[in-house]
Design an enzyme around this catalytic site. Structure first.
Site, short mmCIF file in Angstrom:
data_model
loop_
_atom_site.label_atom_id
_atom_site.label_comp_id
_atom_site.label_asym_id
_atom_site.label_seq_id
_atom_site.Cartn_x
_atom_site.Cartn_y
_atom_site.Cartn_z
N HIS A 1 -1.51 -8.91 -26.84
CA HIS A 1 -0.40 -9.65 -27.44
C HIS A 1 -0.17 -11.01 -26.78
O HIS A 1 0.72 -11.74 -27.18
CB HIS A 1 0.88 -8.81 -27.39
CG HIS A 1 0.83 -7.64 -28.33
ND1 HIS A 1 1.43 -7.64 -29.56
CD2 HIS A 1 0.20 -6.43 -28.23
CE1 HIS A 1 1.21 -6.49 -30.17
NE2 HIS A 1 0.46 -5.74 -29.39
N GLY B 1 0.80 -1.23 0.00
CA GLY B 1 0.00 0.00 0.00
C GLY B 1 0.83 1.27 0.00
O GLY B 1 0.34 2.34 -0.38
N SER B 2 2.08 1.18 0.42
CA SER B 2 2.95 2.36 0.41
C SER B 2 3.63 2.56 -0.93
O SER B 2 4.19 3.62 -1.20
CB SER B 2 4.00 2.25 1.52
OG SER B 2 3.40 2.16 2.79
N ARG C 1 -2.91 0.85 3.26
CA ARG C 1 -3.69 0.90 2.01
C ARG C 1 -4.75 1.97 2.04
O ARG C 1 -5.07 2.56 1.01
CB ARG C 1 -4.29 -0.48 1.70
CG ARG C 1 -5.23 -1.04 2.75
CD ARG C 1 -5.46 -2.54 2.47
NE ARG C 1 -6.40 -3.19 3.37
CZ ARG C 1 -6.11 -3.66 4.58
NH1 ARG C 1 -4.89 -3.51 5.09
NH2 ARG C 1 -7.01 -4.28 5.31
N LYS D 1 5.48 -10.54 9.06
CA LYS D 1 6.38 -9.44 9.43
C LYS D 1 6.96 -9.67 10.82
O LYS D 1 8.15 -9.46 11.05
CB LYS D 1 5.62 -8.11 9.43
CG LYS D 1 5.48 -7.50 8.05
CD LYS D 1 4.90 -6.09 8.13
CE LYS D 1 4.56 -5.57 6.73
NZ LYS D 1 3.57 -4.53 6.72
N GLU E 1 -6.20 -7.68 -0.08
CA GLU E 1 -6.04 -7.33 1.34
C GLU E 1 -7.37 -7.15 2.06
O GLU E 1 -7.52 -7.59 3.19
CB GLU E 1 -5.19 -6.07 1.49
CG GLU E 1 -3.74 -6.30 1.13
CD GLU E 1 -2.87 -5.09 1.45
OE1 GLU E 1 -2.76 -4.73 2.63
OE2 GLU E 1 -2.33 -4.49 0.51
N SER F 1 6.95 4.67 3.50
CA SER F 1 6.51 3.55 4.33
C SER F 1 5.54 4.13 5.34
O SER F 1 5.94 4.94 6.19
CB SER F 1 7.71 2.91 5.03
OG SER F 1 7.27 2.13 6.13
N THR G 1 9.00 -0.40 7.44
CA THR G 1 9.04 -1.48 6.44
C THR G 1 10.49 -1.80 6.12
O THR G 1 11.27 -0.94 5.69
CB THR G 1 8.30 -1.03 5.15
OG1 THR G 1 7.02 -0.53 5.52
CG2 THR G 1 8.17 -2.18 4.17
#
Lengths: 382, 382
Positions: free
Chosen positions: A262, A67-68, A161, A355, A246, A109, A114
């Protein structure tokens, strides 16, 4: 085939109380704040002042994740026709070798912590790049303060987000600061008004019969969405995918014209799983005339296979308005998809678990703090 | 749920005669030629000599579409750590504004008649960019000849997607010509030997029990593939998706780490349609250690949901070998998926119909010829 999880019927979208019972993390409030955050972002951006020598940079490199990062993509798409500098978005730890003292590195961030973005920040500092950071808090703020790097602090309390306006609009000001105004002040104010008005048509209080976001969600309920976009809206399709991932914890695909014509178009020749597919096509009034001409081929291939198709015509008279109106529609779309699936939109349990465990093992943030303690402005190779 | 089209049983992959009866357009021969085309490309690249002043460019911009563009992406991924110039790939008509007389624009179109690429070429010429083109024929060759622009002619007779070695390897030579050798001569020769040997393990003559491409295809049969990649192999996942689209006329998704851990991973929380999903994870020995650490989280989320997962460990001791070995495996994978679906891999009916009808309406190629007739070297703004 139905999805293997319990799902609500579409009528829930008009039951504001039932929606509140699912939306425990208050994502509805956060998306509703989009117009207010937009105004706030315009105001905050005024305080972003960059040193005069930033005007001589050779390129803009936005470092961020999830989201950042997406604000960087939207900015790149918008700037393609207007800025004589390349704009790239790095979603990884390591900076490409071309980033040097003549690059303007923008570290974005929302949390300010982050790992990938901090590492890119550290590498950019080591290379003597011109730098600026945007965050609500965290080590990014601390590092900018110590190293005397321009920093734009944005309000905390949102998910990254949903904080998109706060992370995207400052990039427009940044471009202006280095000599390349992308939009006029009036244009931004006009966009704020349009989005405020449009948002009121998309909130849970507006019934399905008059609510384009609810209608889109009803079409995509229990489906696998495929989002196509084009021109300066290319990254808007990615925003839709990420928001659906998310908020609704739901899979989605995105692709862009003219490239999809293509390769991807061949998937409409002998279509597997057609009952679960639904296409959302994000159009633009600013498209290249040759691309405009070739949209029909893709659309008729989809229609021939009797796969559901929703056309989105973003509102607005300017490119910026198209971007913002398409995004707020998509944000609400992802919200209603979450409600239909009965999942709380705000928490992202797998991302947060990852995380946390990752940090326990790598101790990256500690390492970054150690680096910061040892580093001073004078260490820069300039 | 089964796909809504007739599909062959996996045992067909060991029936060379049956494979031939489906592969009417001879795609098997074309993919088998990959190692030979690789050698040919190394040889041809030697003839690519660029003017001395190309060494002063500020960036490399590769213009192309589909199978002619992906070589540019592979090149960009490989060059990130090694070239102090930004490399970007433009898959559209209009060039970004930053492309100017200090940009090196590489127009790649296997046919030489790709509308988007010709338009970018024309715009680059108008801006006085340094230029070079790669094609087998067509207006691109004609324009280079008239305008005295360096041109690398490559053998015709393949599909653009199967001509990849001819369109990718010259970019390595191009980098060397402007002062940034990415790989040594020995490295290329070594890679050619590895790929030749590996290819023999992947052809229809090698049975399923010993053939990694057939085994991958068996896992993906009647599924929706999700391809993950990372590091310098990021665009390899896109190549897999495109090859599956074009050869098997089958849908596929691709995503990259570490970004997928910031949004996509949430789709593994409450998984819809899990019986049709199958993940292919393309690993690399050259990954950033922090990314390496975070792979486990994504993989265990997938495994917890009991979704099929195939790990691909590309062969080779160098980054280039990893790219090439992963690609030839994916090319064969897409071929065997076509066979399992009973579709002739070579023809791309929808792409060709679209191109034909589009050209009838826009008359772009005629317009390009008119432009060329009116234009001379001296018209350049330099």
């Amino acid at each position: 085939m139905r999805p293997n999880t319990g799902s609500n019927s579409v009528s829930i979208l008009d039951d504001v109380e039932a929606i509140r019972r699912i939306d425990l993390g208050n994502m509805g409030m956060m998306i509703s704040s989009f117009p207010a955050l937009l105004k706030k972002a315009v105001e905050l951006s005024r305080s972003l002042v960059l040193p005069r020598d930033y005007r001589s940079v050779k390129e803009i490199v936005v470092c961020g994740m999830g989201g950042s990062a997406i604000g960087g993509d939207l900015f790149r798409d918008l700037s393609q026709r207007k800025i004589p500098l390349s704009v790239s978005v790095i979603r990884d730890y390591d900076l490409p070798r071309h980033v040097d003292e003549r690059s303007l590195v923008v570290a974005v961030s929302y949390s300010g912590n982050t790992e990938e973005t901090l590492e890119s920040f550290k590498q950019a500092y080591g290379r003597g790049s011109r730098m600026v950071a945007i965050a609500s808090n965290g080590l990014l703020e601390k590092a900018c303060s110590k190293l005397k790097i321009p920093f734009l602090g944005v309000p905390s309390g949102y998910t990254p987000r949903s904080a998109l306006p706060l992370l995207f609009i400052p990039l427009l000001k940044l471009a202006e600061e280095i000599g390349f105004p992308l939009v006029g002040e009036g244009e931004l104010d006009e966009a704020c008004r349009l989005i405020e008005k449009y948002n009121s048509k998309l909130t849970p209080e507006t019934p399905l019969s008059q609510n384009p976001a609810k209608q889109l969600a009803a079409g995509l309920h229990e489906k696998l969405p495929i989002i196509y976009s084009l021109g300066h809206l290319k990254s808007v399709a990615l925003r839709y995918k990420d928001q659906i991932n998310e908020n609704a914890k739901m899979r989605a695909m995105c692709d862009q014209l003219p490239e999809a014509n293509h390769n991807e178009i061949e998937t409409w020749e002998k279509v597997d799983f057609k009952e679960i597919l639904h296409v959302v096509f994000i159009d633009s009034r600013f498209k290249n005339p040759y691309v405009a001409e070739s949209i029909g081929a893709l659309v008729s291939s989809i229609e021939r296979e009797e796969v559901g198709l929703s056309m989105v015509k973003p509102l607005g008279e300017t490119m910026l308005e198209e971007v913002l109106s398409a995004i707020i529609l998509g944000d609400w779309l992802s919200y209603y998809l979450a409600i239909l699936r009965g999942v709380d939109p705000a928490p992202v349990r797998l991302i947060n678990n990852l995380k946390k465990k990752h940090e326990e093992r790598t101790k990256y943030l500690e390492k970054f703090e150690e680096w910061l303690a040892e580093t001073g402005e004078d260490n820069r190779k300039t």
